[in-house]
Structure formats: structure tokens, C-alpha cells
Design a protein around this motif. Sequence first.
Motif, PDB file in Angstrom:
ATOM      1  N   TRP A  72     113.709 -40.984  -4.650  1.00 31.26           N
ATOM      2  CA  TRP A  72     114.542 -40.259  -5.599  1.00 31.26           C
ATOM      3  C   TRP A  72     115.204 -41.262  -6.517  1.00 31.26           C
ATOM      4  CZ3 TRP A  72     117.704 -35.788  -2.908  1.00 31.26           C
ATOM      5  CH2 TRP A  72     116.805 -34.845  -2.388  1.00 31.26           C
ATOM      6  N   ASP A  73     115.160 -40.983  -7.816  1.00 30.89           N
ATOM      7  CA  ASP A  73     115.798 -41.829  -8.810  1.00 30.89           C
ATOM      8  C   ASP A  73     116.841 -40.995  -9.562  1.00 30.89           C
ATOM      9  OD1 ASP A  73     115.410 -44.564 -10.370  1.00 30.89           O
ATOM     10  OD2 ASP A  73     115.715 -42.995 -11.867  1.00 30.89           O
ATOM     11  N   MET A  74     118.022 -41.546  -9.788  1.00 36.76           N
ATOM     12  CA  MET A  74     119.106 -40.819 -10.445  1.00 36.76           C
ATOM     13  C   MET A  74     119.695 -41.687 -11.557  1.00 36.76           C
ATOM     14  SD  MET A  74     122.475 -39.139  -8.675  1.00 36.76           S
ATOM     15  CE  MET A  74     121.431 -38.579  -7.331  1.00 36.76           C
ATOM     16  N   ASN A  75     119.491 -41.262 -12.791  1.00 32.24           N
ATOM     17  CA  ASN A  75     119.936 -42.005 -13.958  1.00 32.24           C
ATOM     18  C   ASN A  75     121.099 -41.269 -14.627  1.00 32.24           C
ATOM     19  OD1 ASN A  75     119.888 -43.884 -16.161  1.00 32.24           O
ATOM     20  ND2 ASN A  75     118.770 -42.353 -17.344  1.00 32.24           N
ATOM     21  N   TYR A  76     122.201 -41.994 -14.880  1.00 24.92           N
ATOM     22  CA  TYR A  76     123.372 -41.421 -15.546  1.00 24.92           C
ATOM     23  C   TYR A  76     123.350 -41.802 -17.023  1.00 24.92           C
ATOM     24  CZ  TYR A  76     125.502 -40.363 -11.007  1.00 24.92           C
ATOM     25  OH  TYR A  76     125.771 -39.863  -9.762  1.00 24.92           O
ATOM     26  N   GLU A  77     123.380 -40.807 -17.895  1.00 26.41           N
ATOM     27  CA  GLU A  77     123.471 -41.046 -19.333  1.00 26.41           C
ATOM     28  C   GLU A  77     124.878 -40.699 -19.802  1.00 26.41           C
ATOM     29  OE1 GLU A  77     120.558 -39.142 -21.711  1.00 26.41           O
ATOM     30  OE2 GLU A  77     118.855 -40.107 -20.740  1.00 26.41           O
ATOM     31  N   PHE A  78     125.660 -41.728 -20.166  1.00 22.62           N
ATOM     32  CA  PHE A  78     127.033 -41.529 -20.609  1.00 22.62           C
ATOM     33  C   PHE A  78     127.101 -41.397 -22.127  1.00 22.62           C
ATOM     34  CE2 PHE A  78     127.768 -43.356 -16.445  1.00 22.62           C
ATOM     35  CZ  PHE A  78     128.931 -42.747 -16.008  1.00 22.62           C
ATOM     36  N   ASN A  79     128.022 -40.558 -22.568  1.00 25.20           N
ATOM     37  CA  ASN A  79     128.318 -40.459 -23.986  1.00 25.20           C
ATOM     38  C   ASN A  79     129.169 -41.671 -24.403  1.00 25.20           C
ATOM     39  OD1 ASN A  79     128.403 -39.094 -26.562  1.00 25.20           O
ATOM     40  ND2 ASN A  79     130.540 -38.588 -26.106  1.00 25.20           N
ATOM     41  N   ASP A  80     128.788 -42.335 -25.501  1.00 23.64           N
ATOM     42  CA  ASP A  80     129.506 -43.509 -25.993  1.00 23.64           C
ATOM     43  C   ASP A  80     129.643 -44.562 -24.898  1.00 23.64           C
ATOM     44  OD1 ASP A  80     130.841 -45.163 -27.705  1.00 23.64           O
ATOM     45  OD2 ASP A  80     132.765 -44.109 -27.607  1.00 23.64           O
ATOM     46  N   VAL A 100     115.129 -44.520  -1.204  1.00 21.39           N
ATOM     47  CA  VAL A 100     113.763 -44.726  -0.730  1.00 21.39           C
ATOM     48  C   VAL A 100     113.792 -44.579   0.779  1.00 21.39           C
ATOM     49  CG1 VAL A 100     111.811 -46.309  -0.621  1.00 21.39           C
ATOM     50  CG2 VAL A 100     113.302 -46.315  -2.625  1.00 21.39           C
ATOM     51  N   GLY A 101     112.936 -43.711   1.326  1.00 24.34           N
ATOM     52  CA  GLY A 101     113.056 -43.475   2.754  1.00 24.34           C
ATOM     53  C   GLY A 101     111.768 -43.056   3.430  1.00 24.34           C
ATOM     54  N   LEU A 102     111.816 -43.110   4.760  1.00 28.45           N
ATOM     55  CA  LEU A 102     110.747 -42.622   5.627  1.00 28.45           C
ATOM     56  C   LEU A 102     111.318 -41.562   6.543  1.00 28.45           C
ATOM     57  CD1 LEU A 102     109.132 -46.028   6.697  1.00 28.45           C
ATOM     58  CD2 LEU A 102     108.315 -44.455   4.930  1.00 28.45           C
ATOM     59  N   ASP A 123     116.788 -43.946   5.304  1.00 29.67           N
ATOM     60  CA  ASP A 123     116.791 -44.090   3.854  1.00 29.67           C
ATOM     61  C   ASP A 123     117.487 -45.377   3.446  1.00 29.67           C
ATOM     62  OD1 ASP A 123     115.597 -41.532   3.142  1.00 29.67           O
ATOM     63  OD2 ASP A 123     117.463 -40.638   3.876  1.00 29.67           O
ATOM     64  N   MET A 124     117.038 -45.948   2.358  1.00 31.47           N
ATOM     65  CA  MET A 124     117.725 -47.070   1.722  1.00 31.47           C
ATOM     66  C   MET A 124     118.303 -46.545   0.416  1.00 31.47           C
ATOM     67  SD  MET A 124     116.270 -50.868   0.803  1.00 31.47           S
ATOM     68  CE  MET A 124     116.321 -51.385   2.522  1.00 31.47           C
ATOM     69  N   ASN A 125     119.637 -46.447   0.342  1.00 31.08           N
ATOM     70  CA  ASN A 125     120.313 -45.798  -0.777  1.00 31.08           C
ATOM     71  C   ASN A 125     121.228 -46.780  -1.495  1.00 31.08           C
ATOM     72  OD1 ASN A 125     119.202 -43.365   0.206  1.00 31.08           O
ATOM     73  ND2 ASN A 125     120.988 -42.997   1.490  1.00 31.08           N
ATOM     74  N   GLY A 126     121.133 -46.830  -2.813  1.00 31.05           N
ATOM     75  CA  GLY A 126     122.045 -47.690  -3.544  1.00 31.05           C
ATOM     76  C   GLY A 126     121.615 -47.925  -4.968  1.00 31.05           C
TER      77      GLY A 126
END
Length: 267
Positions: A72-80, A100-102, A123-126
Motif C-alpha cells: 500500500w502506498d499513501m501520498n499526501y498532496e498539500f495545498n501550497d 509492505v507485508g506478508l 507488515d513493515m510500515n513507515g
Amino acid sequence: RFASAKIKGISPAKLISIGYDYQMGYDMTAGAYQNFAEETATVNATHGLRFQANIPVYSKNNLIVQVGARYWDMNYEFNDAGSLNHPLHKNLEETNLRSVGLNSTIFKPLNEKSFILVQLAADMNGDFAIPEFQGLEYNRYSAAALWGRRPSDYKQWAVGVSRTYRAGELNYIPVILYNWTSVSNTWGTEILFPARGHVRYTLNPRNMLFAGFELEGNSYRVGNGKTVFADPTNSVVEELEIRRSELRFRMVYERQLIGFFWLSAQA
């Protein structure tokens, strides 16, 4: 003879799933931290790629074992984004959150009616970059164990306990499974409470509608070794986590395209 892992009418198992998750904008407030004041920023969108696989590696009447993986990929798009000052906002703007996990699911029927269901996950989260894994501190381990009954071809239920990060932080909580299909095969339920619960309406074997919820979340390690989180003495904080959780009420439409290929749309 042993109890089957499925009941009639239940939605097909997803062996391999590729998808994209998108959330519309919202405001995020980061609290005061060391010499940084509280800051509220506008997130235009949160989005990312999702991949999951669950493959049976052993399938007999008396035991079924599945092994899977997920990304799982999570991208944050901030205004300004250039005006951000708080290290939390700056870190999320610069680096995606990833998981990323098993995992493994074990279904052990005891007889014609009773069964044991076990789920394990690591899971490896960060905010790491692929493949720059930075240590075991990113690892999160989850598990669930349930005992249940399958009284008929149209119903199965189970109760148990789970070790989970779905609420953002580590919790030990009771779990209830309840899958049911009407004799007409029109209505049904697919519930693993409190993780998820849906009412199913089957238009025909190729088209299904669902209404319900899912509790989704995890604990992500962030900021390790990054000067953006450094305190005034320039020592880097090494124990920061983002504990993210959300309760998603949703509608789902699933359609068989051809053969084993299905399309799922959620809102």
C-alpha cells in the motif's frame, strides 16, 4: 467429511488485486512540537497504489493454507506545500507512507460443522523508500484466531480475538464473523466485526452490490534519521509514529468481466 471454508452465494475470493485508492481534500492540524507552533494545512488529496495477493499453497478437505502479500502506498498532496513549517506536514509532503507485508490464513475444519480460522500478518510500515528499509522498528505484527460453526450451506459464524492496528495503535479486541446467504441467493451478509461488515445484494452471479463499512488503519514509523524532526539541540527523535485510522462507510459494486477477472468499484 469436513466443513467447507465457504458458503453458497458469498463473493468470490480475491487471489490477486490491483487497485488505486483516492480520498478528497481535508484539513490536517499538527499540534505544537518542540519549538514549532501548531499548524493547520489543507490536504488536496490522499491517494496511492494498492496491491494484494492471497494464494492457496495447501488445499485439502481437512486443511486450507493461504499465503499472501500486500503493498500500500499513501501520498499526501498539500495545498501550497512551500509554505509548510511544521515537521509533520513537511515529512508527509516529502515522503509517502508505505506498508509492505506478508500474511497467511489457515482454515482448519474440525468436523462437518466446526472449524478454526487463524490469520497472521507481518507488515513493515513507515516513510521509508523502496528498497531502503531501515530496521525492524518499522515492523508491525497482527494476528486473529476464531472458532466457528457452519450449520448449513447458507451460514457460518465464528468468535475469537484479534491483535490489530486497525484503530491506529495496538489493540486486543474480540472478533465476530457472520456470513449468511438467503435461500433465494439474493441477499446476504459478509461480516468480520469490527474490521468490516457488508450487506450483499446479488443481481445475478456476475453482478453484486454491497453496502457497509470497513475500519482501516495502521501505525507508521516516521522521521527516523531525518533532521526535519530534530530538536533545538539537533538530536534526532527516533520514536515517532503516525497512528492513522479511519471508519469508511461505503458502497461497493463488483462485476465479473470475463473468466476469473473482476472489477470492483468503491465509494
